[in-house]
Design an enzyme around this catalytic site. Structure first.
Site, PDB file in Angstrom:
ATOM      1  N   LYS A  35       0.869  -1.153   0.183  1.00 32.96           N
ATOM      2  CA  LYS A  35      -0.016  -0.007   0.037  1.00 32.96           C
ATOM      3  C   LYS A  35       0.960   1.271  -0.027  1.00 32.96           C
ATOM      4  O   LYS A  35       2.074   1.162   0.457  1.00 32.96           O
ATOM      5  CB  LYS A  35      -0.851   0.084   1.253  1.00 32.96           C
ATOM      6  CG  LYS A  35      -0.081   0.063   2.685  1.00 32.96           C
ATOM      7  CD  LYS A  35      -1.155  -0.406   3.791  1.00 32.96           C
ATOM      8  CE  LYS A  35      -0.202  -0.396   5.005  1.00 32.96           C
ATOM      9  NZ  LYS A  35      -0.785  -1.100   6.162  1.00 32.96           N
ATOM     10  N   ARG A 130      -9.828  -0.600  15.572  1.00 33.81           N
ATOM     11  CA  ARG A 130      -9.722   0.081  14.476  1.00 33.81           C
ATOM     12  C   ARG A 130     -10.869  -0.523  13.655  1.00 33.81           C
ATOM     13  O   ARG A 130     -11.832  -0.448  13.659  1.00 33.81           O
ATOM     14  CB  ARG A 130      -8.442   0.321  13.835  1.00 33.81           C
ATOM     15  CG  ARG A 130      -8.266   1.511  12.829  1.00 33.81           C
ATOM     16  CD  ARG A 130      -6.985   1.541  12.336  1.00 33.81           C
ATOM     17  NE  ARG A 130      -6.374   0.169  11.633  1.00 33.81           N
ATOM     18  CZ  ARG A 130      -5.166   0.092  11.232  1.00 33.81           C
ATOM     19  NH1 ARG A 130      -4.243   1.227  11.193  1.00 33.81           N
ATOM     20  NH2 ARG A 130      -4.675  -0.925  10.779  1.00 33.81           N
ATOM     21  N   TYR A 255      15.456  29.738   9.151  1.00 30.67           N
ATOM     22  CA  TYR A 255      14.093  30.305   9.508  1.00 30.67           C
ATOM     23  C   TYR A 255      13.930  30.232  11.017  1.00 30.67           C
ATOM     24  O   TYR A 255      14.364  29.331  11.563  1.00 30.67           O
ATOM     25  CB  TYR A 255      12.774  29.650   8.866  1.00 30.67           C
ATOM     26  CG  TYR A 255      12.787  29.838   7.405  1.00 30.67           C
ATOM     27  CD1 TYR A 255      12.295  31.196   7.031  1.00 30.67           C
ATOM     28  CD2 TYR A 255      12.801  28.867   6.497  1.00 30.67           C
ATOM     29  CE1 TYR A 255      12.126  31.422   5.625  1.00 30.67           C
ATOM     30  CE2 TYR A 255      12.599  29.138   5.078  1.00 30.67           C
ATOM     31  CZ  TYR A 255      12.198  30.544   4.627  1.00 30.67           C
ATOM     32  OH  TYR A 255      11.901  30.767   3.292  1.00 30.67           O
ATOM     33  N   MET A 303      11.862  24.260   2.692  1.00 26.94           N
ATOM     34  CA  MET A 303      11.049  23.401   1.883  1.00 26.94           C
ATOM     35  C   MET A 303      12.074  22.664   0.838  1.00 26.94           C
ATOM     36  O   MET A 303      11.804  21.466   0.656  1.00 26.94           O
ATOM     37  CB  MET A 303      10.236  24.454   1.093  1.00 26.94           C
ATOM     38  CG  MET A 303       9.349  23.358   0.064  1.00 26.94           C
ATOM     39  SD  MET A 303       8.144  24.679  -0.901  1.00 26.94           S
ATOM     40  CE  MET A 303       7.010  25.003   0.440  1.00 26.94           C
TER      41      MET A 303
HETATM   42  C1  LIG Z   1      -0.114  -1.985   6.733  1.00 31.62           C
HETATM   43  C2  LIG Z   1      -0.562  -3.305   7.104  1.00 31.62           C
HETATM   44  C3  LIG Z   1       0.292  -4.374   7.302  1.00 31.62           C
HETATM   45  C4  LIG Z   1       1.941  -4.265   7.413  1.00 31.62           C
HETATM   46  O1  LIG Z   1       2.358  -3.575   8.437  1.00 31.62           O
HETATM   47  P1  LIG Z   1       3.987  -3.531   8.668  1.00 31.62           P
HETATM   48  O2  LIG Z   1       3.999  -2.857  10.292  1.00 31.62           O
HETATM   49  O3  LIG Z   1       4.272  -2.514   7.890  1.00 31.62           O
HETATM   50  O4  LIG Z   1       4.452  -4.837   8.458  1.00 31.62           O
HETATM   51  C5  LIG Z   1       0.148  -5.690   7.695  1.00 31.62           C
HETATM   52  N1  LIG Z   1      -1.470  -5.781   7.813  1.00 31.62           N
HETATM   53  C6  LIG Z   1      -2.224  -4.940   7.449  1.00 31.62           C
HETATM   54  C7  LIG Z   1      -3.971  -4.860   7.516  1.00 31.62           C
HETATM   55  C8  LIG Z   1      -1.831  -3.669   7.166  1.00 31.62           C
HETATM   56  O5  LIG Z   1      -2.879  -2.503   7.003  1.00 31.62           O
END
Ligand SMILES: *Cc1c(COP(=O)(O)O)cnc(C)c1O
Length: 361
Positions: A35, A130, A255, A303
């Site tokens: 992802k 969650r 800055y 930036m």
């Molecule tokens: C992002 C995610 C992972 C991977 O987690 P990491 O900590 O990056 O290994 C595994 N399972 C689900 C459902 C996720 O959303």
């Protein structure tokens, strides 16, 4: 000359980290989590390199489509399921698997016009709070799915760990207990472990593991870095010095004027900043490598530029190489200085950066 700020991606390191997952969880299949543009490493590039994975995990259907359209033919799992009924025609057409975490999603499937049953993963909320059904709802959900002609009969089960990056956490022990208990009553493949589970909690490996961060050569465990787990950083963020100047004692740098030169000293200007994804909060004291030598950031990153204390270097020239994180400087350390986690840094590198891909051990 183009801007010298670059992301360097090392494919050999990516494959090496994948092989580490295989040896840490030898009896589990692997869902490679890609992802967020493979945590900033390039979705297609990473998926092609890890095409021996059992499946790929993505956050949304756009990422899934991109993978299929690039010719990735492995199972692709939408880790948050469908967001709207409109997604079901592509879910069916492109043969995606979906996580189901809410009753509304079951309704969406039932109301869709798909004709081939979809492969699904029931997400159980064992304590992360969650996504997912409560353990008490599982039987009802399971029955509802079994009665639907739109759901493939092989349903799998997953949960997500809230605190696995703490090797002493009671939370993980509790979650594991709850998951094993609810799953004892059902048959189907099981998946629990993210990277932290794979590294610190062997009991969570079960049928299928879901590594993300560790594939990219980064440690999810507090106060550890890649090398502590024999992982290799895949991404290096680098740039060059574009100016060197001598600033007088008592003058401020950058800055906000909140760093003052304690003596008349050489200051380097690096072409990279928060516009590239380098964190604004990684200010004075954050390590940075100039020509492979450890120096420190002074003042606040801006930036497109960062200011650096060059007093430690005997010779230094405009055009010299700067590493902001990666192979020689753990991104875990930079995240700590910025008050964040490495996930945020690598997934936040900006599109304007030039990407260099190489493949060497
Ligand atoms: C992002 C995610 C992972 C991977 O987690 P990491 O900590 O990056 O290994 C595994 N399972 C689900 C459902 C996720 O959303």
């Amino acid at each position: 000359m183009t801007r010298p700020a670059q992301v360097v991606i090392n494919l050999a390191a990516l494959r090496y980290n994948y092989s580490r997952v295989c040896s840490l969880a030898p009896n589990s299949k692997i869902i490679s989590v890609v992802k967020a543009d493979a945590y900033g490493h390039g979705l297609i590039r990473v998926a092609r390199e890890l095409n021996q994975s059992y499946a790929f995990g993505v956050a949304c259907i756009d990422e899934a489509r991109e993978l299929r359209e690039a010719g990735i033919d492995k199972p692709i799992i939408l880790l948050e399921g469908a967001y709207s009924p409109a997604e079901f025609s592509d879910i069916e057409k492109m043969n995606f698997e979906i996580v189901i975490h809410h009753h509304d999603q079951i309704k969406m499937i039932e109301q869709s016009s798909i004709s081939v049953p979809i492969k699904t993963w029931i997400k159980i909320d064992t304590g992360m709070h969650r996504l997912g059904f409560f353990p008490t709802e599982l039987e009802m959900v399971r029955n509802r799915l079994r009665d639907s002609s739109k759901i493939h009969p092989d349903v799998a089960f997953m949960t997500h760990l809230a605190d696995a990056s703490d090797p002493d956490s009671n939370k993980t022990i509790n979650q594991l207990e709850i998951f094993n208990k609810v799953c004892a009553a059902v048959s189907g493949k099981r998946s629990i472990a993210n990277s932290a589970g794979i590294l610190a909690w062997p009991d969570t490996h079960v049928d299928i593991v879901r590594p993300g961060l560790m594939l990219y050569g980064i440690s999810p465990i507090e106060n550890k870095t890649a090398s502590d787990h024999d992982l290799k950083p895949v991404m290096t963020l680098q740039s060059k010095l574009i100016s060197i100047k001598t600033v007088r004692k008592g003058e401020s740098v950058g800055y906000g004027a909140d760093w003052y030169c304690p003596e008349t000293m050489p200051v380097g200007i690096v072409a990279a900043g928060y516009g590239d994804g380098f964190p604004r909060h990684a200010s004075s004291g954050t390590p940075i490598l100039i020509n492979g030598k450890l120096c420190q950031i002074i003042g606040n990153p801006s930036m497109d530029m960062i200011t650096v204390d060059l007093r430690k270097l005997d010779t230094v020239n405009i055009g010299d190489t700067v590493e902001l994180w990666g192979n020689g400087l753990p991104v875990e350390q930079i995240a700590k200085h910025a008050g964040t986690i490495p996930y945020e840094l690598v997934s936040g590198v900006h599109k304007r950066l030039q990407v260099i891909v190489h493949d060497q051990d």
